[in-house]
Each structure stands twice: as C-alpha cells, then as structure tokens.
Design a protein around this motif. Structure first.
Motif, mmCIF file in Angstrom:
data_model
loop_
_atom_site.group_PDB
_atom_site.id
_atom_site.type_symbol
_atom_site.label_atom_id
_atom_site.label_comp_id
_atom_site.label_asym_id
_atom_site.label_seq_id
_atom_site.Cartn_x
_atom_site.Cartn_y
_atom_site.Cartn_z
ATOM 1 N N GLY A 1 -10.052 -65.567 40.898
ATOM 2 C CA GLY A 1 -9.410 -66.659 41.620
ATOM 3 C C GLY A 1 -7.897 -66.540 41.547
ATOM 4 N N PRO A 2 -7.173 -67.387 42.278
ATOM 5 C CA PRO A 2 -5.705 -67.280 42.331
ATOM 6 C C PRO A 2 -5.021 -67.445 40.978
ATOM 7 N N GLU A 3 -5.529 -68.356 40.117
ATOM 8 C CA GLU A 3 -4.883 -68.563 38.813
ATOM 9 C C GLU A 3 -5.074 -67.337 37.918
ATOM 10 N N VAL A 4 -6.255 -66.743 37.957
ATOM 11 C CA VAL A 4 -6.512 -65.537 37.156
ATOM 12 C C VAL A 4 -5.621 -64.394 37.639
ATOM 13 N N LYS A 5 -5.513 -64.238 38.955
ATOM 14 C CA LYS A 5 -4.648 -63.180 39.505
ATOM 15 C C LYS A 5 -3.196 -63.406 39.082
ATOM 16 N N ARG A 6 -2.771 -64.653 39.113
ATOM 17 C CA ARG A 6 -1.385 -64.967 38.736
ATOM 18 C C ARG A 6 -1.124 -64.531 37.292
ATOM 19 N N ARG A 7 -2.066 -64.831 36.417
ATOM 20 C CA ARG A 7 -1.865 -64.490 35.004
ATOM 21 C C ARG A 7 -1.928 -62.977 34.774
ATOM 22 N N ILE A 8 -2.813 -62.299 35.483
ATOM 23 C CA ILE A 8 -2.910 -60.840 35.345
ATOM 24 C C ILE A 8 -1.599 -60.186 35.786
ATOM 25 N N MET A 9 -1.041 -60.641 36.902
ATOM 26 C CA MET A 9 0.209 -60.049 37.406
ATOM 27 C C MET A 9 1.375 -60.324 36.450
ATOM 28 N N LEU A 10 1.434 -61.551 35.932
ATOM 29 C CA LEU A 10 2.490 -61.896 34.986
ATOM 30 C C LEU A 10 2.373 -61.052 33.720
ATOM 31 N N GLY A 11 1.121 -60.922 33.216
ATOM 32 C CA GLY A 11 0.900 -60.165 31.991
ATOM 33 C C GLY A 11 1.157 -58.682 32.154
ATOM 34 N N THR A 12 0.747 -58.117 33.279
ATOM 35 C CA THR A 12 0.977 -56.691 33.529
ATOM 36 C C THR A 12 2.470 -56.406 33.604
ATOM 37 N N TYR A 13 3.221 -57.309 34.216
ATOM 38 C CA TYR A 13 4.681 -57.167 34.292
ATOM 39 C C TYR A 13 5.301 -57.209 32.896
ATOM 40 N N ALA A 14 4.845 -58.179 32.066
ATOM 41 C CA ALA A 14 5.411 -58.343 30.722
ATOM 42 C C ALA A 14 5.125 -57.136 29.833
ATOM 43 N N LEU A 15 4.028 -56.434 30.085
ATOM 44 C CA LEU A 15 3.654 -55.275 29.270
ATOM 45 C C LEU A 15 4.185 -53.958 29.820
ATOM 46 N N SER A 16 4.788 -54.012 31.004
ATOM 47 C CA SER A 16 5.201 -52.770 31.666
ATOM 48 C C SER A 16 6.387 -52.115 30.962
ATOM 49 N N SER A 17 6.527 -50.837 31.176
ATOM 50 C CA SER A 17 7.601 -50.062 30.556
ATOM 51 C C SER A 17 8.965 -50.657 30.910
ATOM 52 N N GLY A 18 9.787 -50.861 29.901
ATOM 53 C CA GLY A 18 11.110 -51.426 30.123
ATOM 54 C C GLY A 18 11.174 -52.932 29.937
ATOM 55 N N TYR A 19 10.014 -53.598 29.988
ATOM 56 C CA TYR A 19 10.002 -55.052 29.831
ATOM 57 C C TYR A 19 9.238 -55.509 28.586
#
Length: 298
Positions: free
Chosen positions: A165-183
């Motif tokens: 759902g939209p809330e799960v997608k929102r959290r996945i995108m936020l989390g993937t960004y926070a774990l990405s290289s450089g961040y």
C-alpha cells in the motif's frame, strides 16, 4: 481496551512478520488489566528460535495485582503534558494522577529532554529496517505474486506495486534512501546515536522513580482516514509512545477518562523487565475507577 507493550526480548517474535527488527515487540490487547496479566504470563519467556529473546526469570504477574501502590514514586515528563498536547487530554491525565495520589502514590514533574527527536529518530530507524526486511516480499517466495508474463524485473515491479500500500511504499523509499551510500552516516547512524540518548533519559529518571506516567497520545482518536493525506500529522500522533519503543522498555495504556466524549489513554511506563510494577499501577487505577466499563459517546 488495555494495551501492553512488554520489554524488548521478553516475548518471542518467532513467526512474526518482521517490520523493524530492533523495534518489533508482541503484547496483548485485552478488556482489562487482569486479562493482560494472564496473557502475558502465557506468552512471556525465552525462546531459542528468537535470537533477541531474553533469558530472564518470569515472575507471577497476577500476584502483582495487589491494588497497593502506597509510597510509589511517579515521574511525569513535562514534555508529555506540555506544548502540543490537547488541553482536555492534559486535564484528564492530571485528574488520573490525583486518583493515584489518593491511593498513596506521589508524583513529580521530570524531564525527558530528547523526546522532541523521537519521531524523527523512529521513522528513520523503522523505515530503514522495514526497507531491508520487506525486500523478501518479491512475489517469488513471499508476498503477493503478479506474474503477467514479462521478465523477472517485471515480476518484482508488478508484485511490489500491487502488493504494498502507499504507506508501506513511503516507508520503504524513505528507509532505502537513509541506508544508501553517502547518507548512511548522516541519517541511520545518527538516529542510532540519538536513540541511545533517549534510552539514557529514561535510565536517569528511573534512578529515582518507579514508573513514568503521561498520556498515551496527544489528542483523542481522530476519524478513520481523516489524516491519511497528511502523513506528518499522523506520525506526530505517536510522539508519546515512540520514545518507549526506542528505549525497549515496558508500558501499558489504560482508559483514564473522556475528552469531548472520546476516551483518553493513560500511559504507564516501567523499568525494563518490570512489567509487574506497570501492571500493579494500572490495576490499582482500574479498580478505583469505572472508565474501563464506559463507552465513548459517538
């Protein structure tokens, strides 16, 4: 309803669908405090199938429901009854504290200074861990499978697009960004350090007080779907419960009155693995009030 969140590691999470592994905890939702003690008695204990399960002695939680809280020391965080908390919710909680005073407890205002950072810390950590845990739901072995005859990437894309759902997608995108290289250092690592400060706030208060008490939420319940268009407002409703999750300590929410016809929750927070005291205070309040028998005026 009475909702109990036990200490992190007290109840096995084996079989639970993982959301955020450093936060996931299982606890009962029951009609009253006694039922909560019964359920906790049944589900608490070490489990070798859960690597975070704690090897601790399990007390008799029912024997803690004595109704006697004379001499109990209560800390009330000023951050939990200050700015941002609805005035009617604050008054309802202060009235509940008077009931506990009448039973022999004493309370003082304390400070949990890092509370204001709890929501940001939680949503960085929870989203990061969720993006990692939910990666397994690819439509191959786990999750909804939407196979429309394309290649593997199409299978992943279609399955996740429709399975989340939209809330799960929102959290996945936020989390993937926070774990990405450089961040990673700027977000996830920094959030872990702030989490430690939040835990230390509680440790300091518990050197002097037996429990910490405040509202469960800053407002009464909002209408279903009324805040889905504004995720930030919805997230901020968790500001008083999130610090407890980050610290991994036990807490219970019980009805303590009404504001505008809607129920107000009283949150009783305890030291780690001291569910007995949390349940004892909740039970004493419940036995001397009738809020748990009443219904909201909808």
């Amino acid at each position: 309803m009475v909702g109990l969140k036990p200490t992190y590691g007290l109840v096995s999470r084996y079989g639970l669908v993982a959301f955020a592994s450093s936060l996931d905890q299982i606890g009962p939702v029951t009609r009253n405090v006694e039922d909560s003690a019964y359920v906790l008695q049944a589900i608490a204990g070490y489990d070798a199938q859960d690597s975070t399960s704690a090897k601790v002695d399990i007390p008799d939680y029912l024997s803690a429901l004595t109704g006697d809280i004379s001499g109990l020391r209560i800390g009330v965080p000023k951050e939990y009854i200050g700015e941002g908390v609805d005035a009617s919710v604050r008054e309802t909680v202060l009235s509940a504290l008077k009931v506990l005073e009448g039973l022999g407890a004493v309370w003082e205002e304390v400070s949990l200074p890092h509370t204001e950072y709890a929501v940001a810390t939680y949503y960085l950590l929870a989203s990061s861990e969720a993006s990692s845990n939910l990666a397994r739901f690819d439509g191959v072995r786990y999750g909804v499978r939407v196979d429309e005859g394309g290649g593997l990437l199409d299978l992943y894309h279609n399955s996740r697009s429709r399975g989340f759902g939209p809330e799960v997608k929102r959290r996945i995108m936020l989390g993937t960004y926070a774990l990405s290289s450089g961040y990673y250092d700027a977000y996830y690592l920094k959030a872990q350090k702030v989490r430690t400060l939040i835990k230390q706030d509680f440790d300091e208060v518990f050197k002097k007080y037996d429990v910490v008490i405040g509202p469960t939420a800053p407002t009464t319940a909002f209408k279903l779907g009324s805040q889905t268009e504004d995720p930030l407002t919805m997230y901020l409703n968790d500001i008083l419960t999130i610090p407890v999750n980050l610290a991994g300590i036990p807490a219970v929410s019980i009805p303590c009155g009404f504001a505008g016809g809607l129920p107000v929750g009283l949150q009783i927070i305890g030291k780690e693995f001291d569910e007995s005291t949390v349940l004892r205070v909740a039970h004493a309040f419940e036995q001397n009030t009738d809020y748990h028998k009443e219904r909201p005026q909808l």
